[in-house]
Design an enzyme around this catalytic site. Structure first.
Site, PDB file in Angstrom:
ATOM      1  N   ASP A   1     -37.373-102.794 -53.125  1.00 19.31           N
ATOM      2  CA  ASP A   1     -36.558-103.867 -53.676  1.00 19.31           C
ATOM      3  C   ASP A   1     -35.313-103.134 -54.158  1.00 19.31           C
ATOM      4  O   ASP A   1     -35.369-102.406 -55.156  1.00 19.31           O
ATOM      5  CB  ASP A   1     -37.250-104.561 -54.857  1.00 19.31           C
ATOM      6  CG  ASP A   1     -36.394-105.701 -55.378  1.00 19.31           C
ATOM      7  OD1 ASP A   1     -35.183-105.480 -55.605  1.00 19.31           O
ATOM      8  OD2 ASP A   1     -36.910-106.807 -55.556  1.00 19.31           O
ATOM      9  N   HIS A   2     -34.207-103.283 -53.443  1.00 17.62           N
ATOM     10  CA  HIS A   2     -33.085-102.371 -53.724  1.00 17.62           C
ATOM     11  C   HIS A   2     -32.523-102.574 -55.136  1.00 17.62           C
ATOM     12  O   HIS A   2     -31.861-101.689 -55.664  1.00 17.62           O
ATOM     13  CB  HIS A   2     -32.012-102.453 -52.643  1.00 17.62           C
ATOM     14  CG  HIS A   2     -31.094-103.618 -52.738  1.00 17.62           C
ATOM     15  ND1 HIS A   2     -31.451-104.884 -52.337  1.00 17.62           N
ATOM     16  CD2 HIS A   2     -29.826-103.729 -53.198  1.00 17.62           C
ATOM     17  CE1 HIS A   2     -30.437-105.712 -52.538  1.00 17.62           C
ATOM     18  NE2 HIS A   2     -29.431-105.042 -53.058  1.00 17.62           N
TER      19      HIS A   2
ATOM     20  N   HIS B   1     -35.861-109.774 -56.252  1.00 14.77           N
ATOM     21  CA  HIS B   1     -34.926-109.109 -57.167  1.00 14.77           C
ATOM     22  C   HIS B   1     -35.005-109.677 -58.589  1.00 14.77           C
ATOM     23  O   HIS B   1     -35.116-108.941 -59.567  1.00 14.77           O
ATOM     24  CB  HIS B   1     -33.484-109.244 -56.672  1.00 14.77           C
ATOM     25  CG  HIS B   1     -33.278-108.797 -55.261  1.00 14.77           C
ATOM     26  ND1 HIS B   1     -33.934-107.721 -54.725  1.00 14.77           N
ATOM     27  CD2 HIS B   1     -32.474-109.269 -54.273  1.00 14.77           C
ATOM     28  CE1 HIS B   1     -33.540-107.555 -53.460  1.00 14.77           C
ATOM     29  NE2 HIS B   1     -32.659-108.484 -53.165  1.00 14.77           N
TER      30      HIS B   1
HETATM   31  C1  BG6 Z   1     -30.272-109.067 -50.450  1.00 11.68           C
HETATM   32  C2  BG6 Z   1     -30.216-110.504 -50.044  1.00 11.68           C
HETATM   33  O1  BG6 Z   1     -31.590-108.679 -50.709  1.00 11.68           O
HETATM   34  O2  BG6 Z   1     -29.494-108.884 -51.622  1.00 11.68           O
HETATM   35  C3  BG6 Z   1     -28.793-110.948 -49.816  1.00 11.68           C
HETATM   36  O3  BG6 Z   1     -30.975-110.697 -48.866  1.00 11.68           O
HETATM   37  C4  BG6 Z   1     -27.932-110.619 -51.011  1.00 11.68           C
HETATM   38  O4  BG6 Z   1     -28.742-112.334 -49.523  1.00 11.68           O
HETATM   39  C5  BG6 Z   1     -28.129-109.172 -51.448  1.00 11.68           C
HETATM   40  O5  BG6 Z   1     -26.589-110.845 -50.668  1.00 11.68           O
HETATM   41  C6  BG6 Z   1     -27.422-108.894 -52.754  1.00 11.68           C
HETATM   42  O6  BG6 Z   1     -27.472-107.532 -53.012  1.00 11.68           O
HETATM   43  P1  BG6 Z   1     -26.361-106.827 -53.903  1.00 11.68           P
HETATM   44  O7  BG6 Z   1     -26.826-105.418 -54.012  1.00 11.68           O
HETATM   45  O8  BG6 Z   1     -25.069-106.990 -53.171  1.00 11.68           O
HETATM   46  O9  BG6 Z   1     -26.359-107.550 -55.199  1.00 11.68           O
END
Ligand code: BG6
Length: 485
Positions: free
Chosen positions: A174-175, A237
């Protein structure tokens, strides 16, 4: 500090994630001297290209997605020389012998299999990795969202990967957990004695978690329309941010200590019945409007599908049913085509029990802690202070403001840099365990079921606004409002 020698195999090597995130992250780690000389990166996919052609793909990806200030010609050459390619059918038989031969040249290395492919082939790829004898005691598999579309499919996915790899070798990304500010939440809570005594229902009125995006569908219509904001952002997230905010102090930062505590939060979330879903949740879909870059189309026009009921916005009120949080609402909100890109966690403290500032009673505001995840990463603690000057006891609400950019003159690494190196090092703390993913679905499923069986279309909102008015009403009904600065 350099990590041990490793081979990093990317299934779906020329795909979007690999080009935008994985290759640039590995390059940055190389630039910082963290990749040992022996480290190799092997892209795979069905495409019939040579090592040289794939090296060109890698070079272009780095030139496009690494900020120009971080480009270093010498590092780029060194990095590209690590890159190789094997053309293969990930679920069939073609190409596996070639991959096996390359990997088996260096049997003792750490092996990372990064499955940057459609999730329905995660299980079959694992089977093939096993069938070709590629698993050693130093191998790990990395998978990423969508990890199922509901509890049942998530369980099936966990089972198909778990049949081959033990849980200790499965890294579910989960980044958001790799973001600096998200890790900082643990530092803030567990490295300071100030917060823990007040981190509970006695002192906290409510919590807000917002992940707002200005972008629309981008080029991901096919995926997004099958997912929607609930599956795309809340189930993973935002629920992870909720867990880190609400969990008990783990006994250590050891992976299972942290994940056990997060799991308890997920288990404590009060399930919603259809009546509660109708009252406590808001689904939205954007119509034509404007972004900061100019006019934009509505979701349905962008999608080219006039009847899609997919939501691009969700706001909801969650409750964590335990002693610490009884009666404290957690308002969660996410959406695309909102006015700006802002992710933050807002902890709203209760008002003081009694005011001695009679004339200024109207100016008194309760303390508020704002953890800004992105952009302008930082922490603000809103306090009441006396307005300086001789004009009597006038009060003002002002923030103690800690901006990371101002406090630390260092580049904030991308989440994938941290996470990829954690995979290599074998540290699972910032990865979701299978039971966490399932527990999150167990809470989300009844909400989505209630939405589906109501047959209601999501409420519309103009692109460039903060979602449907029902989202504002959700808090107003409770005498509260969304944090705005
Ligand atoms: C991803 C989603 O996991 O996270 C995207 O699939 C979203 O829809 C993105 O835009 C948002 O990531 P960050 O790091 O730009 O906040």
């Amino acid at each position: 500090i350099a990590v041990d020698p490793f081979d990093f195999v990317i299934f779906g090597g020329s795909g979007d994630l690999s080009r935008r995130k994985l290759l640039p992250a590995l390059y940055q780690r190389d630039r910082d001297g963290q990749l040992p000389a022996e480290a190799r990166i092997i892209g795979t996919s069905r495409r019939k290209v040579t090592d040289e052609e794939f090296q060109k793909v890698a070079r272009e990806a780095i030139e496009s997605f690494v900020p120009s200030a971080d480009m270093d010609a010498e590092v780029l050459e060194r990095f590209v020389a690590r890159v190789g390619y094997v053309s293969m059918d990930a679920t069939g038989s073609e190409g596996w012998d070639v991959l096996a031969k390359r990997l088996n040249e260096e049997k003792d290395r750490i092996r990372v299999f990064y499955l940057s492919t459609a999730p329905d082939i995660f299980g079959p790829i694992c089977e093939q990795i096993n069938a070709h004898g590629l698993i050693t005691d130093k191998s790990r598999v990395v998978i990423e969202k969508p990890l199922g579309k509901d509890l049942e499919s998530a369980q099936a996915l966990n089972a198909s990967v778990g049949k081959i790899f033990p849980e200790t070798s499965v890294y579910r990304i989960d980044h958001y957990l790799g973001k600096e500010t998200v890790q900082n939440l643990m530092a803030l809570r567990f490295a300071n004695s100030l917060f823990e005594p007040v981190w509970n229902a006695r002192y906290i009125d409510h919590v807000q978690i917002t992940v707002a995006e200005e972008v629309g569908l981008e080029s991901r219509a096919g995926y997004y329309d099958t997912a929607g904001a609930m599956r795309d952002m809340i189930q993973n997230h935002i629920m992870q941010l909720l867990c880190l905010t609400a969990m008990e102090v783990p006994t250590s930062l050891d992976a299972d200590s942290v994940r056990d505590e997060k799991l308890k939060v997920l288990h404590s979330l009060k399930p919603m019945n259809p009546t509660q879903v109708a009252h406590q949740t808001v689904r939205g879909q954007y119509t034509a409007g404007a972004s900061t870059k100019g006019p934009v189309r509505g979701y349905l026009e962008e999608l080219g599908h006039p009847t899609s009921m997919t939501e691009t916005f969700v706001a909801l009120k969650a409750e964590v049913g335990n002693w610490r949080w009884a009666g404290v609402p957690f308002y969660l909100r996410t959406g695309k085509r909102l006015p700006s890109r802002v992710s933050e966690i807002v902890v709203q403290f209760r008002p003081i029990p009694h005011s001695v500032f009679e004339e200024n009673a109207g100016q008194l505001q309760a303390n508020r802690l704002v953890i800004r995840v992105q952009p302008d990463e930082g922490v603000k603690l809103w306090l009441m202070i006396k307005d300086p000057g001789p004009g009597g006891m006038r009060l003002q609400h002002v923030p103690l403001d800690m901006s990371f950019a101002k406090a630390f003159a260092v580049r904030s690494p991308d989440a994938y840099e941290r996470l990829i190196m954690d995979v290599v090092r074998g540290n699972q703390t910032l990865f979701m365990r299978g039971d966490e993913v399932e527990a999150a679905w167990r809470w989300v499923d009844p909400i989505m079921d209630a939405w589906m069986s109501s047959g209601e279309f999501p409420k519309t909102y103009r692109a460039g606004t903060w979602g449907p008015s029902a989202s504002v009403a959700l808090l107003e009904r409770d005498g509260r409002s969304w944090h705005e600065e």
